[in-house]
Design a protein around this motif. Sequence first.
Motif, PDB file in Angstrom:
ATOM      1  N   LEU A 174      -5.934   1.890  -0.739  1.00  0.00           N
ATOM      2  CA  LEU A 174      -4.720   1.162  -1.165  1.00  0.00           C
ATOM      3  C   LEU A 174      -4.373  -0.125  -0.775  1.00  0.00           C
ATOM      4  O   LEU A 174      -3.896  -0.845  -1.615  1.00  0.00           O
ATOM      5  CB  LEU A 174      -3.615   2.225  -0.578  1.00  0.00           C
ATOM      6  N   LEU A 175      -4.867  -0.337   0.470  1.00  0.00           N
ATOM      7  CA  LEU A 175      -4.537  -1.657   0.990  1.00  0.00           C
ATOM      8  C   LEU A 175      -5.564  -2.653   0.106  1.00  0.00           C
ATOM      9  O   LEU A 175      -5.077  -3.825  -0.110  1.00  0.00           O
ATOM     10  CB  LEU A 175      -5.146  -1.899   2.565  1.00  0.00           C
ATOM     11  N   SER A 218      -6.983   7.011   0.117  1.00  0.00           N
ATOM     12  CA  SER A 218      -7.183   6.382   1.563  1.00  0.00           C
ATOM     13  C   SER A 218      -6.457   5.379   1.544  1.00  0.00           C
ATOM     14  O   SER A 218      -6.249   4.482   0.854  1.00  0.00           O
ATOM     15  CB  SER A 218      -8.510   6.429   2.192  1.00  0.00           C
ATOM     16  N   ARG A 219      -5.926   4.995   2.878  1.00  0.00           N
ATOM     17  CA  ARG A 219      -5.181   3.689   3.160  1.00  0.00           C
ATOM     18  C   ARG A 219      -5.930   2.587   2.896  1.00  0.00           C
ATOM     19  O   ARG A 219      -5.554   1.641   2.423  1.00  0.00           O
ATOM     20  CB  ARG A 219      -4.558   3.833   4.463  1.00  0.00           C
ATOM     21  N   ARG A 220      -7.158   2.556   3.447  1.00  0.00           N
ATOM     22  CA  ARG A 220      -8.114   1.437   3.166  1.00  0.00           C
ATOM     23  C   ARG A 220      -7.979   1.141   1.773  1.00  0.00           C
ATOM     24  O   ARG A 220      -8.189  -0.039   1.383  1.00  0.00           O
ATOM     25  CB  ARG A 220      -9.329   1.601   3.929  1.00  0.00           C
ATOM     26  N   ALA A 242       0.880   4.181  -2.902  1.00  0.00           N
ATOM     27  CA  ALA A 242       0.491   5.509  -2.764  1.00  0.00           C
ATOM     28  C   ALA A 242       1.248   6.565  -3.801  1.00  0.00           C
ATOM     29  O   ALA A 242       0.905   7.539  -3.733  1.00  0.00           O
ATOM     30  CB  ALA A 242       0.747   6.054  -1.284  1.00  0.00           C
ATOM     31  N   ALA A 284       0.821  -1.292   0.003  1.00  0.00           N
ATOM     32  CA  ALA A 284       0.071  -0.052   0.132  1.00  0.00           C
ATOM     33  C   ALA A 284       0.861   1.337  -0.041  1.00  0.00           C
ATOM     34  O   ALA A 284       0.822   2.312  -0.726  1.00  0.00           O
ATOM     35  CB  ALA A 284      -0.905   0.075   1.143  1.00  0.00           C
ATOM     36  N   GLY A 285       1.887   1.321   0.647  1.00  0.00           N
ATOM     37  CA  GLY A 285       3.008   2.482   0.638  1.00  0.00           C
ATOM     38  C   GLY A 285       3.403   2.749  -0.792  1.00  0.00           C
ATOM     39  O   GLY A 285       3.454   3.806  -0.922  1.00  0.00           O
TER      40      GLY A 285
END
Length: 225
Positions: free
Chosen positions: A89-90, A85-87, A78, A74-75
Amino acid sequence: MRSDYDEMGLGREAVLAHLEQGKPLNGLMTSPGATAALVVDSIAAVALDAHGGLGPTLIRHAPPRPKLLNALTAGSLAGLFPGASRRSLLALSAGLLQVHDFWEESHSAAQEADDLGEKHFSAYWHGIAHRREPDAGNASYWFRRVGRHAIFADLREEAVAIFKAAGDDRSGGRLMGGGGWDPYEMIKLCTSARPGTPVEALARRLQRAEMHLLLVANADALQGD
């Protein structure tokens, strides 16, 4: 597939070399006509076009290209989707990790995305992960969480062509009865197919179509996140 690395002026080996050398994903955006979604599609194509176009095996195994791991987190993603949002991307990371056979990391990403409230893709990737584990009961649980997914209509359309080419009307009837798509019959098909059989090849083609459609939808949604 909708697009591939060649459309961006990059060959398979160039994409792999870029990622395995630890270079940032957005470095692939310098190719003419590249978008974040096309970059994702190109990375996925490396796995989905493997094994003579059958894509990933039905049952998990060790990742064939372990150096790709960091590029699929996910990082790292980005950098392609700033502001996402992180969710979200995850969820996309869970998909790319799964098609490249980073099973544990994919499972963890899908779980974290779900814990953060991602509603559209993480449960589906979680279901695929357990189907490939294989754990039919756990896979069924997650597909109950999925419900009627937006890709089912397109998946059914692609499946019709796959079944027609294979001359297998019986399995198609079970999977697509009532004009829809039955993910539970897909679980049965994938977990019961014996390696090296025509049924396994059929199931892998269906899985490949499913994974590709889900990744495309996942990446497209991220662009508007």
